[in-house]
Each structure stands twice: as structure tokens, then as C-alpha cells.
Design an enzyme around this catalytic site. Sequence first.
Site, PDB file in Angstrom:
ATOM      1  N   LYS A 276      27.826  43.186  68.486  1.00 28.70           N
ATOM      2  CA  LYS A 276      29.140  43.648  68.931  1.00 28.70           C
ATOM      3  C   LYS A 276      29.262  43.490  70.443  1.00 28.70           C
ATOM      4  O   LYS A 276      28.254  43.496  71.147  1.00 28.70           O
ATOM      5  CB  LYS A 276      29.311  45.142  68.594  1.00 28.70           C
ATOM      6  CG  LYS A 276      29.528  45.453  67.128  1.00 28.70           C
ATOM      7  CD  LYS A 276      29.681  46.954  66.925  1.00 28.70           C
ATOM      8  CE  LYS A 276      29.859  47.299  65.453  1.00 28.70           C
ATOM      9  NZ  LYS A 276      31.120  46.799  64.876  1.00 28.70           N
ATOM     10  N   ARG A 350      29.200  47.726  53.801  1.00 30.58           N
ATOM     11  CA  ARG A 350      29.419  47.378  52.386  1.00 30.58           C
ATOM     12  C   ARG A 350      28.109  46.976  51.712  1.00 30.58           C
ATOM     13  O   ARG A 350      27.953  47.126  50.514  1.00 30.58           O
ATOM     14  CB  ARG A 350      30.479  46.278  52.287  1.00 30.58           C
ATOM     15  CG  ARG A 350      30.110  45.000  52.979  1.00 30.58           C
ATOM     16  CD  ARG A 350      31.311  44.114  53.279  1.00 30.58           C
ATOM     17  NE  ARG A 350      32.045  44.597  54.464  1.00 30.58           N
ATOM     18  CZ  ARG A 350      33.151  44.025  54.923  1.00 30.58           C
ATOM     19  NH1 ARG A 350      33.683  42.989  54.317  1.00 30.58           N
ATOM     20  NH2 ARG A 350      33.750  44.521  55.996  1.00 30.58           N
TER      21      ARG A 350
HETATM   22  N1  BES Z   1      31.051  50.250  61.618  1.00 35.69           N
HETATM   23  C1  BES Z   1      31.922  49.128  61.698  1.00 35.69           C
HETATM   24  C2  BES Z   1      33.387  49.515  61.524  1.00 35.69           C
HETATM   25  C3  BES Z   1      33.989  50.273  62.648  1.00 35.69           C
HETATM   26  C4  BES Z   1      34.645  49.611  63.666  1.00 35.69           C
HETATM   27  C5  BES Z   1      33.970  51.638  62.661  1.00 35.69           C
HETATM   28  C6  BES Z   1      35.243  50.320  64.676  1.00 35.69           C
HETATM   29  C7  BES Z   1      34.554  52.364  63.671  1.00 35.69           C
HETATM   30  C8  BES Z   1      35.200  51.699  64.684  1.00 35.69           C
HETATM   31  C9  BES Z   1      31.585  48.121  60.618  1.00 35.69           C
HETATM   32  O1  BES Z   1      30.245  48.057  60.269  1.00 35.69           O
HETATM   33  C10 BES Z   1      31.959  46.787  61.143  1.00 35.69           C
HETATM   34  O2  BES Z   1      31.365  46.371  62.102  1.00 35.69           O
HETATM   35  N2  BES Z   1      32.917  46.136  60.508  1.00 35.69           N
HETATM   36  C11 BES Z   1      33.351  44.862  60.923  1.00 35.69           C
HETATM   37  C12 BES Z   1      33.524  44.008  59.705  1.00 35.69           C
HETATM   38  C13 BES Z   1      33.790  42.567  59.996  1.00 35.69           C
HETATM   39  C14 BES Z   1      32.560  41.931  60.624  1.00 35.69           C
HETATM   40  C15 BES Z   1      34.147  41.874  58.721  1.00 35.69           C
HETATM   41  C16 BES Z   1      34.671  45.031  61.669  1.00 35.69           C
HETATM   42  O3  BES Z   1      35.457  45.875  61.287  1.00 35.69           O
HETATM   43  O4  BES Z   1      34.869  44.353  62.662  1.00 35.69           O
HETATM   44 MN    MN Z   2      29.173  46.759  61.527  1.00 45.54          MN
END
Ligand code: BES
Ligand code: MN
Length: 498
Positions: A276, A350
Site C-alpha cells: 500500500k 477475502r
Molecule cells: N483492508 C483493506 C480494505 C480497507 C481499505 C479497509 C481502506 C479500510 C480502509 C483490504 O484488505 C484491501 O486492501 N482491499 C483492497 C482490495 C483491492 C486490492 C481489490 C482495496 O480496497 O483497495
Molecule cells: Mn488489503
Amino acid sequence: MKINVLAGNIEKHKTDAAVILLYENEKPGKIAELVDMALGGMISRLIKKGDFRPKTGAVHLLYPEGRLPAVRLLLVGLGKRSEFTINRLRQAAGKAATSLRSAGAQGITIVTDGIGLDAEELGQALSEGSVLGLYRFLKYKTIDENDREKDLLTITPLTESSGVVRDMQKGVKVGEAIAESTVMVRDMVSSPPADMTPAIIAAKAKEIARQFGLKLQVLEKDQMQKLGMGALLGVASGSAQPPKFVIVEYRKGGTKPFIALVGKTITFDSGGISIKPAENMYKMKDDMSGGAAVLGAIRNAAALKLPLNIVGVLPVTENMPSGSAYKPGDVLRTMSGRTIEILNTDAEGRLILSDALTYACRYKPAVIVDIATLTGACSIALGTEAIGMLGTDDRFKQQMRAAGDRTGERVWELPLWEEYYEQIKSDIADMKNTGGRAGGVITAAALLSKFVQKYPWVHLDIAAMAWTEKERPYTPKGATGIGVRLLTQFLRDFEKKK
Ligand code: BES
Ligand code: MN
Ligand code: ZN
């Protein structure tokens, strides 16, 4: 802090601060009128001049200067009576408690007559709203700034009808228990990721289990391997912290089928190899909010002695990049036997949930509810006012919606039509772990749905709700504890006919 309902009369009651709740565009009720008279008509003048408008959340502090035994008098708006919800009362209580703590009061008395609500519900809302509003996370502060506000010591809901004291006090106790679990969850979510590792989560679950007589199992890595939890192990492979798989059972429902609660418990989500951006990454300590909410809800079920059988399932791990980490392009074999192609290691929630849902099916549950900080897309879809809900069972979705309206932890449904499944088809495996930007909440849920077999299932995406940048009347900035009250209400109403 102690909350004790008292029968009495505000004109005779000594307190640091009296709180009077007022509806908008309405003549003050009988008690407010007496107080107004004691103050020589000050309240009605304030309202008439427009200096105080009793909108939801509005407050106005007065000093009766001997004309009442109370040192301070706080007027709190409830908005219009026709728009009243129990959530507004929670908000009013939170606002009153925090304003008076700032003012320096240590004990407050809330006049409860004239609000027009069942006494037990009223007691619950007052204690929830005030305890949650007063929440602070001070564990890591070593410097006690001189200006730190002192804690409130007592809150006294006051009523003139001694007949309702018992019921109101009962509600107060329920609200306190529920708020205490919510505070526990906020503390867990606020904690630095180094102090909320999978091992620490497992220890926390153990502590709750001991305290409330729950059955607890913590599976270690070798047991996960035996069970074939390749998705959870794949996500965990980059981390120096060993993963845990926590199963907690509350059994007070005789021969009733289990209700399964499954919570995403990523103790830190760096994104893994698909790392990230640095900005805001620290907030990914909140990625265990789903699992923590499950622990909070089961704790409440036990505290309230609900006649149910509940199993909580928490797949717990970090998501980290390293030489041993799983990679984009890898294919993971889940406990169900189905395979998932990894396109992005940041879509890890997931994956761990796929194994946890499969495990939950072993209980042949009446319903599976999963709760997860699953997708950033959820805040794009719904903003920060709703939990995303998807699922396979209309009746349980309806019950969840009702629980959301009741608790103020509102849910909004998104569709799960078969066409969406196109987006998670893989060329080389049974499915892939991302479905592109469009409909990100939905395609994540679509993947989960592949692992719930025939069991009724409700999915809650709390990604936008677990952490708040904006202070709210009973939710300070930071960890919200979202889901605890929602799931608790869902459980409390589980068998009630409507
Ligand atoms: N934990 C994150 C989702 C999240 C994002 C929670 C912002 C709280 C605030 C999750 O694991 C994630 O990173 N999801 C990705 C999925 C994508 C790579 C398909 C996302 O939402 O960007
Ligand atoms: Mn994630
Ligand atoms: Zn995540």
C-alpha cells in the site's frame, strides 16, 4: 464511572450539572417549565430569542447561581419529536456527557421525564451514549497534560415516577454491558499493531472466554496445514508473527443450531507484496475490526445471557511483504478445495475469510454472518454513513437492517447478481482474488459467497466505518467499535417474531 437511576425532583436535587433534554418547536415539558420558572424564564427567553435552538446535538450551558441546587444546567436539543429516534437520544447523552466533562463537572444528572420512551430502552440509550461518548484511548500517553479533562464519576438518570426506576436501571445495566464490550473493541483496534499481534488477539480471546465461561480453541499453523487452510496460510506466509485461528463457542441455546459469526482479523494490512502507499498505511491496524467485533458481540451475548448457541470464528494474521510472502500470480488452495489465483496480495481479507467461512460451515449454522474491513470501494459506494451488506437470505438481511436502524449502525444492501461473477473468473484457477475497480464491494462479496455452501449468509463490509476521522456525538475520532452493537442487537432479536 457509576450510572444509577434515581427517583427525585430536579428542583431539589444537588448535582454538579443537571441536563434537560428539549424537543424543537415544542413548549418545554412540565419539568423544564418548572426549571424555567426557577430561573425566572431564562430558558424560554433563550429559545424565543433564537440563542438556543433545540436541534439534535445542540447544547447550551447555564449557571443557575443558586436558583436551582444544580451548579450547572445543560440544555440539550433532541430535534423534532416527529423525527425522534433512539439514536438521537444516544447522541444527546454523548453530547451532554462530553460537554459537561469539558466544563469540569464530575457528576451529572439527566432529567428523563417527558422524552416519551419505554423506560428500559431509555436507560440503555443513556448509558450507551454517555459511556461511548466519553471514551478516550490514553494507554500510550505518559505525559498527563495539565489540561486533560477529569473523568466523570457519576451519571444519574432522574425520574419523578419511582415506578419506572427498576426498568430504567435494567436498561442502564444492559447499555453498560454493551458499551463495555464496545470499549474493549475500540481499545483493541486503537492499539498499535505491535501490541495487537495474532498471539495477543488469541490471548485476549482466552481472557474473555475465561471471564464468561466460553469454550475456546486456538489452532496453530500445523493444525491449519492439516485442515488445508491454504488461503489463510498464504496470506500469513510473509509475516514473522505466526497466524492463529480462533474459535470461540457460547452455548446457552440447548439444541438450537449455531449462529456463526466470522470476523476478518488482519492485525496489520501492509498490502503485502502489492504494498500500500505510505500515506495512511498506519490506519491498517484497524483491519482486525471485524474479528474484534465478533469477540465483542459474543461477550455481550454471554453478559446478557442470551438463549442461543453462537460460534465466533477469527482467522488472525498479519499481511506483510517479505522473501517468504505470497505473490501476485500464486494460486492458493483453500480449505474447501477451491483454488484462487492471486492478482493482488492486498485483497487478502477475502482469502482468510474463505477458509474461515468453510470452517464455520462445519457447525451447520442457522446463519453465517461475516463482518470485515474488506474493501476501500465500500467508502466510495456508501461513504462513511453505512455498512455495506450483501448476502443470500432476505429474512436475515431484513433482520440485520432492523438491527442497524435500531442501533444507529446502519446497513445498506448492495446486489449480488450472477453477472458480477464474470469479474472474478480466472484463466488458470477456480476464481481470482480481485475483480477490478468496478463494483469492488460486490466482487469481494461474490468471492466470499463461494464458500458458504447452502447456509444462509449475510456479509457486512465495515471498511469505511471502523475508523472515523470525524468526531461524532458518541464516537470520538479513531476506532469506532462498529459492529458490536449491530451484531448484539441482531442476536438479541434473533428469535423474536415480528
Ligand atoms: N483492508 C483493506 C480494505 C480497507 C481499505 C479497509 C481502506 C479500510 C480502509 C483490504 O484488505 C484491501 O486492501 N482491499 C483492497 C482490495 C483491492 C486490492 C481489490 C482495496 O480496497 O483497495
Ligand atoms: Mn488489503
Ligand atoms: Zn485488509
